[in-house]
Design a protein around this motif. Structure first.
Motif, PDB file in Angstrom:
ATOM      1  N   LYS A  20       0.830  -1.208   0.000  1.00 26.02           N
ATOM      2  CA  LYS A  20       0.000   0.000   0.000  1.00 26.02           C
ATOM      3  C   LYS A  20       0.863   1.255   0.000  1.00 26.02           C
ATOM      4  CE  LYS A  20      -3.626   0.371   2.570  1.00 26.02           C
ATOM      5  NZ  LYS A  20      -4.514   0.367   3.763  1.00 26.02           N
ATOM      6  N   LEU A  21       1.930   1.238   0.773  1.00 23.94           N
ATOM      7  CA  LEU A  21       2.837   2.382   0.818  1.00 23.94           C
ATOM      8  C   LEU A  21       3.533   2.579  -0.529  1.00 23.94           C
ATOM      9  CD1 LEU A  21       4.311   1.682   4.347  1.00 23.94           C
ATOM     10  CD2 LEU A  21       3.103   3.789   3.705  1.00 23.94           C
ATOM     11  N   ALA A  22       3.906   1.485  -1.176  1.00 27.69           N
ATOM     12  CA  ALA A  22       4.569   1.570  -2.477  1.00 27.69           C
ATOM     13  C   ALA A  22       3.625   2.165  -3.512  1.00 27.69           C
ATOM     14  CB  ALA A  22       5.059   0.193  -2.915  1.00 27.69           C
ATOM     15  N   HIS A  23       2.358   1.752  -3.486  1.00 26.83           N
ATOM     16  CA  HIS A  23       1.365   2.316  -4.414  1.00 26.83           C
ATOM     17  C   HIS A  23       1.177   3.809  -4.158  1.00 26.83           C
ATOM     18  CE1 HIS A  23      -0.225  -0.899  -6.898  1.00 26.83           C
ATOM     19  NE2 HIS A  23      -0.253  -1.714  -5.869  1.00 26.83           N
ATOM     20  N   ALA A  24       1.091   4.188  -2.892  1.00 26.46           N
ATOM     21  CA  ALA A  24       0.906   5.598  -2.545  1.00 26.46           C
ATOM     22  C   ALA A  24       2.112   6.421  -2.973  1.00 26.46           C
ATOM     23  CB  ALA A  24       0.672   5.733  -1.040  1.00 26.46           C
ATOM     24  N   ALA A  25       3.298   5.872  -2.790  1.00 25.04           N
ATOM     25  CA  ALA A  25       4.509   6.576  -3.192  1.00 25.04           C
ATOM     26  C   ALA A  25       4.566   6.736  -4.706  1.00 25.04           C
ATOM     27  CB  ALA A  25       5.743   5.825  -2.695  1.00 25.04           C
ATOM     28  N   LEU A  26       4.213   5.691  -5.438  1.00 27.54           N
ATOM     29  CA  LEU A  26       4.205   5.769  -6.895  1.00 27.54           C
ATOM     30  C   LEU A  26       3.269   6.869  -7.361  1.00 27.54           C
ATOM     31  CD1 LEU A  26       4.840   4.800  -9.749  1.00 27.54           C
ATOM     32  CD2 LEU A  26       3.113   3.007  -9.453  1.00 27.54           C
ATOM     33  N   TYR A  57       9.954   0.552   5.395  1.00 26.78           N
ATOM     34  CA  TYR A  57      11.040   1.097   4.582  1.00 26.78           C
ATOM     35  C   TYR A  57      11.917   2.003   5.433  1.00 26.78           C
ATOM     36  CZ  TYR A  57       7.943  -0.374   0.782  1.00 26.78           C
ATOM     37  OH  TYR A  57       7.139  -1.105  -0.053  1.00 26.78           O
ATOM     38  N   ARG A  58      13.207   1.975   5.152  1.00 27.63           N
ATOM     39  CA  ARG A  58      14.123   2.815   5.921  1.00 27.63           C
ATOM     40  C   ARG A  58      14.005   4.286   5.539  1.00 27.63           C
ATOM     41  NH1 ARG A  58      19.578  -0.425   4.776  1.00 27.63           N
ATOM     42  NH2 ARG A  58      18.490  -0.584   2.775  1.00 27.63           N
ATOM     43  N   SER A  59      13.544   4.546   4.316  1.00 25.73           N
ATOM     44  CA  SER A  59      13.477   5.928   3.846  1.00 25.73           C
ATOM     45  C   SER A  59      12.580   6.027   2.622  1.00 25.73           C
ATOM     46  CB  SER A  59      14.889   6.424   3.482  1.00 25.73           C
ATOM     47  OG  SER A  59      15.383   5.676   2.370  1.00 25.73           O
ATOM     48  N   LYS A  60      12.274   7.246   2.249  1.00 24.52           N
ATOM     49  CA  LYS A  60      11.535   7.511   1.013  1.00 24.52           C
ATOM     50  C   LYS A  60      12.356   7.029  -0.184  1.00 24.52           C
ATOM     51  CE  LYS A  60      11.507  11.770  -0.525  1.00 24.52           C
ATOM     52  NZ  LYS A  60      11.214  13.204  -0.798  1.00 24.52           N
ATOM     53  N   GLU A  61      13.660   7.207  -0.117  1.00 28.59           N
ATOM     54  CA  GLU A  61      14.531   6.798  -1.217  1.00 28.59           C
ATOM     55  C   GLU A  61      14.486   5.299  -1.436  1.00 28.59           C
ATOM     56  OE1 GLU A  61      18.176   5.322  -3.158  1.00 28.59           O
ATOM     57  OE2 GLU A  61      17.585   5.000  -1.065  1.00 28.59           O
ATOM     58  N   GLU A  62      14.318   4.528  -0.358  1.00 27.09           N
ATOM     59  CA  GLU A  62      14.246   3.079  -0.496  1.00 27.09           C
ATOM     60  C   GLU A  62      12.992   2.664  -1.276  1.00 27.09           C
ATOM     61  OE1 GLU A  62      15.634  -0.288   2.391  1.00 27.09           O
ATOM     62  OE2 GLU A  62      13.594   0.272   2.957  1.00 27.09           O
ATOM     63  N   ILE A  63      11.905   3.398  -1.117  1.00 27.66           N
ATOM     64  CA  ILE A  63      10.699   3.101  -1.888  1.00 27.66           C
ATOM     65  C   ILE A  63      10.935   3.424  -3.356  1.00 27.66           C
ATOM     66  CG2 ILE A  63       8.213   3.419  -2.103  1.00 27.66           C
ATOM     67  CD1 ILE A  63       8.155   4.494   0.732  1.00 27.66           C
ATOM     68  N   LEU A  64      11.590   4.548  -3.621  1.00 29.36           N
ATOM     69  CA  LEU A  64      11.909   4.906  -5.009  1.00 29.36           C
ATOM     70  C   LEU A  64      12.777   3.827  -5.643  1.00 29.36           C
ATOM     71  CD1 LEU A  64      11.931   6.921  -7.378  1.00 29.36           C
ATOM     72  CD2 LEU A  64      13.962   7.963  -6.337  1.00 29.36           C
ATOM     73  N   PHE A  65      13.746   3.331  -4.898  1.00 26.37           N
ATOM     74  CA  PHE A  65      14.612   2.269  -5.424  1.00 26.37           C
ATOM     75  C   PHE A  65      13.809   1.010  -5.728  1.00 26.37           C
ATOM     76  CE2 PHE A  65      17.408  -1.436  -4.356  1.00 26.37           C
ATOM     77  CZ  PHE A  65      18.127  -1.421  -5.544  1.00 26.37           C
ATOM     78  N   LEU A  66      12.904   0.652  -4.842  1.00 26.36           N
ATOM     79  CA  LEU A  66      12.049  -0.520  -5.073  1.00 26.36           C
ATOM     80  C   LEU A  66      11.281  -0.375  -6.381  1.00 26.36           C
ATOM     81  CD1 LEU A  66      10.458  -3.114  -4.096  1.00 26.36           C
ATOM     82  CD2 LEU A  66       8.833  -1.497  -3.091  1.00 26.36           C
ATOM     83  N   LEU A  67      10.631   0.757  -6.568  1.00 28.04           N
ATOM     84  CA  LEU A  67       9.841   0.990  -7.778  1.00 28.04           C
ATOM     85  C   LEU A  67      10.730   0.992  -9.020  1.00 28.04           C
ATOM     86  CD1 LEU A  67       7.583   3.896  -6.444  1.00 28.04           C
ATOM     87  CD2 LEU A  67       6.884   1.527  -6.801  1.00 28.04           C
ATOM     88  N   THR A  68      11.886   1.617  -8.905  1.00 31.05           N
ATOM     89  CA  THR A  68      12.790   1.726 -10.046  1.00 31.05           C
ATOM     90  C   THR A  68      13.379   0.378 -10.426  1.00 31.05           C
ATOM     91  OG1 THR A  68      13.345   3.978  -9.334  1.00 31.05           O
ATOM     92  CG2 THR A  68      14.806   2.954 -10.930  1.00 31.05           C
ATOM     93  N   GLU A  69      13.733  -0.411  -9.429  1.00 31.47           N
ATOM     94  CA  GLU A  69      14.289  -1.738  -9.714  1.00 31.47           C
ATOM     95  C   GLU A  69      13.230  -2.659 -10.312  1.00 31.47           C
ATOM     96  OE1 GLU A  69      17.247  -4.949  -7.624  1.00 31.47           O
ATOM     97  OE2 GLU A  69      15.715  -4.042  -6.369  1.00 31.47           O
ATOM     98  N   LEU A  70      12.027  -2.664  -9.743  1.00 33.51           N
ATOM     99  CA  LEU A  70      10.960  -3.499 -10.286  1.00 33.51           C
ATOM    100  C   LEU A  70      10.636  -3.107 -11.724  1.00 33.51           C
ATOM    101  CD1 LEU A  70       8.477  -3.750  -7.267  1.00 33.51           C
ATOM    102  CD2 LEU A  70       9.847  -5.601  -8.238  1.00 33.51           C
TER     103      LEU A  70
END
Length: 202
Positions: A20-26, A57-70
């Motif tokens: 849910k957090l990943a979707h919200a961040a995207l 997640y440790r940070s906002k940047e970690e969510i960005l990395f997750l989305l970018t890697e996927l």
């Protein structure tokens, strides 16, 4: 964000709170950019507390990395799948450009985040993405080189073609809209045909 099979890539993110957090961040990264997004806003949009975000997640940047890697892994996947199909080099390269382009059109939201928020990644995370991008280039270049060697393609600058063909697909994410005049399929067909002309192949 869809895989080639039409499934949401974020379905693989577990537990559900992290998904849910990943979707919200995207959503927020797409609408206002990484710099304009706060962890508090992501948490609120996901219906959670900021503390809940930091438990996933440790940070906002970690969510960005997750989305970018996927996103990059998925784009590489469709390219590699097209490269493995039977047929001539021309058929495979046409299919590769088609699939790469259509992926960026169908997944334009995550693709735009993947391609245009890279500068916000940490050096370590940026290096991981750079390796995937290098592999994307390598997969297409390898097939083009096979086509040049067999006489199917008439192109001198293979590296230049690869960068141009991939840039066409990537740039789709910058401007594509599902309410526009072109469908992902029509756009991918057009770009695949253009790629073939660039290679001197019909």
């Amino acid at each position: 964000m869809q895989t080639s099979g039409g499934h949401d890539l974020l379905d693989a993110v577990q537990p559900q709170s992290a998904q849910k957090l990943a979707h919200a961040a995207l959503d927020s990264f797409f609408e206002v950019g990484y710099g304009g997004t706060t962890t508090r806003y992501i948490s609120q949009q996901a219906g959670m507390s900021t503390g809940s975000l930091y438990s996933s997640y440790r940070s906002k940047e970690e969510i960005l990395f997750l989305l970018t890697e996927l996103g990059h892994q998925s784009a590489l996947g469709v390219l590699a799948e097209a490269a493995a199909r039977p047929g001539t080099s021309a058929e495979r390269v046409r299919g590769m450009v088609y699939e790469f382009t259509i992926w960026h059109a169908r997944n334009y939201r995550v693709a735009r985040v993947c391609q245009y928020q890279l500068a916000a990644l940490s050096p370590e995370h940026h290096a991981v993405i750079a390796k995937i991008r290098h592999e994307i280039e390598r997969v297409l270049r390898a097939e083009v080189e096979v086509g040049v060697a067999s006489g199917e393609f008439d192109v001198v600058d293979v590296k230049g073609f690869v960068l141009a063909a991939l840039s066409l697909g990537i740039d789709v994410a910058r401007w594509f809209s599902p309410t526009g005049r072109q469908t992902p399929e029509a756009l991918a067909t057009s770009y695949a045909g253009l790629a073939m002309r660039m290679l001197g192949s019909s």
